[in-house]
Scaffold this active site. Structure first.
Site, short mmCIF file in Angstrom:
data_model
loop_
_atom_site.label_atom_id
_atom_site.label_comp_id
_atom_site.label_asym_id
_atom_site.label_seq_id
_atom_site.Cartn_x
_atom_site.Cartn_y
_atom_site.Cartn_z
CG HIS A 174 -2.21 0.71 1.02
ND1 HIS A 174 -2.26 2.01 0.59
CD2 HIS A 174 -3.50 0.31 1.19
CE1 HIS A 174 -3.52 2.39 0.52
NE2 HIS A 174 -4.30 1.38 0.88
CD GLU A 304 -4.37 0.32 -2.35
OE1 GLU A 304 -5.04 -0.60 -1.87
OE2 GLU A 304 -4.80 1.48 -2.44
C1 FUC Z 1 -7.43 1.92 -0.34
C2 FUC Z 1 -8.82 2.36 -0.52
C3 FUC Z 1 -9.64 2.34 0.66
C4 FUC Z 1 -8.99 2.53 1.98
C5 FUC Z 1 -7.57 2.08 2.04
C6 FUC Z 1 -6.79 2.56 3.21
O1 FUC Z 1 -7.28 0.58 -0.58
O2 FUC Z 1 -9.49 1.68 -1.57
O3 FUC Z 1 -10.79 3.12 0.50
O4 FUC Z 1 -9.19 3.77 2.48
O5 FUC Z 1 -6.88 2.28 0.88
#
Ligand code: FUC
Length: 338
Positions: A174, A304
């Site tokens: 992320h 992501e």
């Molecule tokens: C992403 C978004 C989400 C969420 C996350 C922390 O994956 O699709 O809405 O806030 O991050």
């Protein structure tokens, strides 16, 4: 290549380690054992000034108070409708952590775990046995997360897992990037190799429908300035980007997305062989203290790379089943240019 292990801090009385790889060009990555969090991606701008292009938080306490920033995500990236899915005709209900939805693997996802870390042959290796009881997914899994950095300035994360029962495995990283010294990403532009994005329900779970990006604020195929995109999104659909892009078939040597910053000359290209990229430009980062300063709207952009979320609940989204006894691995690479 240099590899270093040091103490980051302590969390719940446990030592949290920080691992750093530095290549021959002075480019470096750091990863910490809490949440397998990607803590730094340091590389220079066109004038040789090095900076960390990630939105990083300075302590384990802050990382856990404001989760997901640059953390490892698993077992399943994104949202699972009603926390419910079937594998080979058996229905499973897993722990929900966002209303009725299971987000990013549930309450005990990869990002909440303290990983056993080491440096092996200039690689950062993080391992963890995660019990089925932690989040109600079938299968006890052994997960290994490996980070490498090469002398072409490419950082690669590889997620591997093996389970003792059929389960789901759709991990991602992320990362939130900001390639500039400014406190927002407005000057930066993004290119995504995607002709379609997913229609989302109110709770952000996929409806199952794919929509063409053509002629809309969703279209990043030829590159789009992020500020123009956000303004266009707000005017046309009433919100910022929190979108699932359906990545086109492409050659492995071609990036699925490229983020560039004309001012600093920094660029990151993302390589993945999976069929989705989630892009998120949060409006609200109030109260989050990043190493680069207090959180403000659009301070970073999350990317992501993953398989389309809610996979087993939609035909044509892919296959994220990790069959019992088999090992599956997924890699995401980030190439820095400057
Ligand atoms: C992403 C978004 C989400 C969420 C996350 C922390 O994956 O699709 O809405 O806030 O991050």
């Amino acid at each position: 290549m240099q590899a270093k292990k040091e103490l980051f801090d302590k969390y719940n009385d446990q030592d949290i380690q920080k691992f750093t790889l530095t290549n021959d060009n002075g480019v470096s990555i750091s990863v910490i054992s809490l949440g397998a969090t990607w803590q730094a991606f340091n590389f220079p701008d066109k004038n040789g000034k090095t900076a960390n292009v990630l939105l990083s938080q300075a302590s384990s306490k802050e990382i856990m108070a404001n989760q997901y920033f640059c953390q490892a995500i698993g077992r399943t990236a994104g949202r699972i409708t009603n926390g419910t899915f079937s594998i080979k005709g058996t229905e499973y209900h897993v722990d929900q952590n966002e209303g009725n939805t299971t987000l990013h693997g549930g309450p005990h996802g990869f990002n909440t775990q303290v990983w056993n870390g080491s440096i092996e042959d200039n690689k950062i290796v993080l391992e963890k046995h995660i019990d089925s009881s932690e989040d109600s997914f079938p299968g006890n899994i052994d997960v290994k997360i490996t980070w490498t950095l090469d002398d072409d300035n490419t950082a690669t994360v590889t997620y591997s897992a093996k389970s003792d029962a059929d389960t789901l495995f759709n991990p991602t990283q992320h990362a939130y990037f900001n390639l500039s010294d400014a406190n927002n990403v407005y000057g930066q532009s993004l290119t995504i190799d995607a002709d379609n994005y997913l229609e989302l329900n109110k709770d952000k779970t996929p409806s199952g429908k794919m929509i063409s990006v053509a002629g809309s604020a969703y279209d990043f195929r030829s590159g789009q300035n992020i500020k123009n995109g956000i303004d266009d999104m707000k005017a046309s659909v009433g919100h910022t980007y929190d979108e699932v892009y359906v990545i086109n078939d492409h050659k492995a040597e071609n990036p699925i997305a490229t983020l560039s910053d004309p001012d600093s000359g920094r660029q990151v290209s993302i390589f993945s062989n999976r069929n989705a990229l989630v892009v998120f430009t949060p409006d609200d980062l109030d109260g989050v203290k990043f190493e680069r300063g207090a959180g403000v709207p659009h301070m970073g952009i999350a990317t992501e790379a993953q398989t389309l979320p809610d996979t087993p609940n939609h035909k044509g989204f892919g296959n994220i089943v990790l069959p019992a006894g088999e090992e599956k691995s997924y890699s995401i690479s980030y190439k820095a240019e400057f």
